[in-house]
Structure formats: structure tokens, C-alpha cells
Design a protein around this motif. Structure first.
Motif, PDB file in Angstrom:
ATOM      1  N   GLU A  53       0.831  -1.198   0.000  1.00 21.53           N
ATOM      2  CA  GLU A  53       0.000   0.000   0.000  1.00 21.53           C
ATOM      3  C   GLU A  53       0.874   1.259   0.000  1.00 21.53           C
ATOM      4  OE1 GLU A  53      -0.378  -2.613   2.087  1.00 21.53           O
ATOM      5  OE2 GLU A  53      -2.285  -3.404   1.349  1.00 21.53           O
ATOM      6  N   GLN A  54       1.921   1.238   0.807  1.00 27.89           N
ATOM      7  CA  GLN A  54       2.839   2.377   0.864  1.00 27.89           C
ATOM      8  C   GLN A  54       3.614   2.523  -0.445  1.00 27.89           C
ATOM      9  OE1 GLN A  54       4.695   0.899   4.449  1.00 27.89           O
ATOM     10  NE2 GLN A  54       3.985   2.678   5.620  1.00 27.89           N
ATOM     11  N   VAL A  55       4.021   1.402  -1.023  1.00 23.48           N
ATOM     12  CA  VAL A  55       4.729   1.445  -2.300  1.00 23.48           C
ATOM     13  C   VAL A  55       3.809   2.004  -3.377  1.00 23.48           C
ATOM     14  CG1 VAL A  55       5.818   0.063  -4.123  1.00 23.48           C
ATOM     15  CG2 VAL A  55       6.303  -0.440  -1.717  1.00 23.48           C
ATOM     16  N   SER A  56       2.563   1.544  -3.385  1.00 22.65           N
ATOM     17  CA  SER A  56       1.582   2.027  -4.355  1.00 22.65           C
ATOM     18  C   SER A  56       1.411   3.533  -4.235  1.00 22.65           C
ATOM     19  CB  SER A  56       0.242   1.310  -4.143  1.00 22.65           C
ATOM     20  OG  SER A  56      -0.720   1.781  -5.052  1.00 22.65           O
ATOM     21  N   GLU A  57       1.350   4.034  -3.014  1.00 21.20           N
ATOM     22  CA  GLU A  57       1.201   5.481  -2.794  1.00 21.20           C
ATOM     23  C   GLU A  57       2.427   6.236  -3.297  1.00 21.20           C
ATOM     24  OE1 GLU A  57      -0.411   8.996  -2.149  1.00 21.20           O
ATOM     25  OE2 GLU A  57      -1.505   7.103  -1.943  1.00 21.20           O
ATOM     26  N   GLN A  58       3.608   5.704  -3.034  1.00 20.19           N
ATOM     27  CA  GLN A  58       4.832   6.347  -3.531  1.00 20.19           C
ATOM     28  C   GLN A  58       4.864   6.374  -5.057  1.00 20.19           C
ATOM     29  OE1 GLN A  58       7.293   7.972  -1.805  1.00 20.19           O
ATOM     30  NE2 GLN A  58       5.879   7.706  -0.089  1.00 20.19           N
ATOM     31  N   LEU A  59       4.478   5.261  -5.672  1.00 15.96           N
ATOM     32  CA  LEU A  59       4.440   5.218  -7.130  1.00 15.96           C
ATOM     33  C   LEU A  59       3.463   6.250  -7.677  1.00 15.96           C
ATOM     34  CD1 LEU A  59       4.559   1.358  -7.731  1.00 15.96           C
ATOM     35  CD2 LEU A  59       6.342   3.018  -8.304  1.00 15.96           C
ATOM     36  N   LYS A  60       2.314   6.380  -7.021  1.00 16.77           N
ATOM     37  CA  LYS A  60       1.312   7.359  -7.455  1.00 16.77           C
ATOM     38  C   LYS A  60       1.906   8.759  -7.423  1.00 16.77           C
ATOM     39  CE  LYS A  60      -2.906   6.859  -6.059  1.00 16.77           C
ATOM     40  NZ  LYS A  60      -4.120   6.827  -5.221  1.00 16.77           N
ATOM     41  N   GLN A  61       2.651   9.085  -6.361  1.00 17.30           N
ATOM     42  CA  GLN A  61       3.282  10.401  -6.243  1.00 17.30           C
ATOM     43  C   GLN A  61       4.333  10.622  -7.332  1.00 17.30           C
ATOM     44  OE1 GLN A  61       4.683  11.063  -2.241  1.00 17.30           O
ATOM     45  NE2 GLN A  61       2.692  10.519  -1.360  1.00 17.30           N
ATOM     46  N   LEU A  62       4.865   9.520  -7.855  1.00 18.19           N
ATOM     47  CA  LEU A  62       5.893   9.611  -8.905  1.00 18.19           C
ATOM     48  C   LEU A  62       5.299   9.479 -10.309  1.00 18.19           C
ATOM     49  CD1 LEU A  62       8.593   7.482  -7.087  1.00 18.19           C
ATOM     50  CD2 LEU A  62       8.662   9.952  -7.507  1.00 18.19           C
ATOM     51  N   GLY A  63       3.963   9.418 -10.399  1.00 18.01           N
ATOM     52  CA  GLY A  63       3.320   9.412 -11.705  1.00 18.01           C
ATOM     53  C   GLY A  63       2.872   8.061 -12.216  1.00 18.01           C
ATOM     54  N   VAL A  64       2.977   7.009 -11.407  1.00 15.46           N
ATOM     55  CA  VAL A  64       2.532   5.680 -11.809  1.00 15.46           C
ATOM     56  C   VAL A  64       1.365   5.295 -10.896  1.00 15.46           C
ATOM     57  CG1 VAL A  64       3.165   3.260 -12.170  1.00 15.46           C
ATOM     58  CG2 VAL A  64       4.877   5.051 -12.489  1.00 15.46           C
ATOM     59  N   SER A  65       0.160   5.600 -11.348  1.00 19.08           N
ATOM     60  CA  SER A  65      -1.016   5.376 -10.529  1.00 19.08           C
ATOM     61  C   SER A  65      -1.520   3.946 -10.709  1.00 19.08           C
ATOM     62  CB  SER A  65      -2.112   6.380 -10.918  1.00 19.08           C
ATOM     63  OG  SER A  65      -3.232   6.206 -10.106  1.00 19.08           O
ATOM     64  N   LEU A  66      -1.372   3.151  -9.640  1.00 20.94           N
ATOM     65  CA  LEU A  66      -1.817   1.753  -9.641  1.00 20.94           C
ATOM     66  C   LEU A  66      -2.469   1.441  -8.304  1.00 20.94           C
ATOM     67  CD1 LEU A  66       1.284  -0.202 -10.984  1.00 20.94           C
ATOM     68  CD2 LEU A  66      -0.895   0.023 -12.105  1.00 20.94           C
ATOM     69  N   ALA A  67      -3.603   0.754  -8.348  1.00 19.62           N
ATOM     70  CA  ALA A  67      -4.206   0.266  -7.114  1.00 19.62           C
ATOM     71  C   ALA A  67      -3.309  -0.834  -6.549  1.00 19.62           C
ATOM     72  CB  ALA A  67      -5.602  -0.271  -7.396  1.00 19.62           C
ATOM     73  N   THR A  68      -3.322  -1.002  -5.247  1.00 16.28           N
ATOM     74  CA  THR A  68      -2.491  -2.004  -4.594  1.00 16.28           C
ATOM     75  C   THR A  68      -2.720  -3.413  -5.143  1.00 16.28           C
ATOM     76  OG1 THR A  68      -2.394  -0.639  -2.618  1.00 16.28           O
ATOM     77  CG2 THR A  68      -1.787  -2.950  -2.366  1.00 16.28           C
ATOM     78  N   PRO A  69      -3.986  -3.851  -5.348  1.00 20.85           N
ATOM     79  CA  PRO A  69      -4.179  -5.192  -5.908  1.00 20.85           C
ATOM     80  C   PRO A  69      -3.573  -5.341  -7.310  1.00 20.85           C
ATOM     81  CG  PRO A  69      -6.216  -4.406  -4.932  1.00 20.85           C
ATOM     82  CD  PRO A  69      -5.266  -3.252  -4.942  1.00 20.85           C
ATOM     83  N   THR A  70      -3.617  -4.272  -8.096  1.00 16.81           N
ATOM     84  CA  THR A  70      -3.022  -4.313  -9.436  1.00 16.81           C
ATOM     85  C   THR A  70      -1.508  -4.417  -9.334  1.00 16.81           C
ATOM     86  OG1 THR A  70      -4.845  -2.981 -10.281  1.00 16.81           O
ATOM     87  CG2 THR A  70      -2.875  -3.132 -11.663  1.00 16.81           C
ATOM     88  N   LEU A  71      -0.927  -3.652  -8.432  1.00 22.22           N
ATOM     89  CA  LEU A  71       0.520  -3.712  -8.204  1.00 22.22           C
ATOM     90  C   LEU A  71       0.919  -5.127  -7.798  1.00 22.22           C
ATOM     91  CD1 LEU A  71       3.331  -2.488  -7.836  1.00 22.22           C
ATOM     92  CD2 LEU A  71       2.614  -1.745  -5.550  1.00 22.22           C
ATOM     93  N   ARG A  72       0.164  -5.724  -6.865  1.00 22.35           N
ATOM     94  CA  ARG A  72       0.450  -7.088  -6.418  1.00 22.35           C
ATOM     95  C   ARG A  72       0.398  -8.060  -7.594  1.00 22.35           C
ATOM     96  NH1 ARG A  72      -2.909  -7.095  -2.658  1.00 22.35           N
ATOM     97  NH2 ARG A  72      -1.451  -6.645  -0.981  1.00 22.35           N
TER      98      ARG A  72
END
Length: 109
Positions: A53-72
Motif C-alpha cells: 500500500e505504501q509502495v503504491s502510494e509512492q508510485l502514485k506520487q511519482l506518476g505511476v497510478s496503480l491500485a495495490t491489488p493491481t501492483l500485487r
């Protein structure tokens, strides 16, 4: 085209294998391919205590918007194992069990 011999095909194969890799760092990539390229970095973050969840949030801040389940899911497809591993986890490798373990990733001070 003339018929080729096995020997000629083997020679062609050897020459093709000798060709250098083509680097095209400006080519567009899908989010899934981006995660595949970032899998080692994500795994490193998880080893340092970050939840997906934290990684997903960091990615979103860097321009890669992904939901946590999608990232997994993308991490599992990349074969990195980063989606189910957690620092110090000796439990089974089921994603749901690991996800539950990752929820309290912030230790009490």
C-alpha cells in the motif's frame, strides 16, 4: 528462395545470437512492464518495511497510478516474489496471509 541446409540454419542462428542488444530507453512501456522493471526496487522497499500500500502510494506520487491489488498482480506476473515476501516473515507464501502481516508495518514506538 533456395533451400537451406541444417548447417546453414545453425550458422545463421549463431550469427543472430552474436548481435548486440538494442537499447531504446525512450520507448514507451505499459504500467505492467514498468512494474516488471521496478520489481527489484519494490522488493528492496518491502525488505525495508514498506507495505505494498505504501509502495503504491509512492508510485502514485511519482506518476505511476496503480491500485495495490493491481501492483500485487503485476509483481506476481513479473515473477519477482516481491508481492508475497515481507521482511522477517516466516509464514506461508499465500498473498492474503502476507497482506495481513503487512498491514501493521508501522511498529509502535
Amino acid at each position: 528462395m533456395a533451400t537451406l541446409t541444417v548447417e546453414q540454419v545453425e550458422q545463421i542462428s549463431a550469427k543472430l545470437k552474436e548481435l548486440p542488444a538494442v537499447e531504446n530507453k525512450k520507448r514507451p512501456v505499459s504500467k505492467q512492464e514498468a512494474i516488471k522493471l521496478l520489481a527489484r526496487d519494490i522488493k528492496s522497499l518491502q525488505a525495508r518495511g514498506y507495505s505494498l500500500e505504501q509502495v503504491s502510494e509512492q508510485l502514485k506520487q511519482l506518476g505511476v497510478s496503480l491500485a495495490t491489488p493491481t501492483l500485487r498482480s503485476y509483481l506476481k506476473r513479473a515473477g519477482s516474489g516481491a508481492a508475497t515476501r515481507k521482511k522477517g516473515s516466516g509464514a506461508g507464501s499465500a498473498a492474503t496471509a502476507t497482506e495481513d502481516q503487512q498491514q501493521p508495518a508501522q511498529p509502535a514506538a
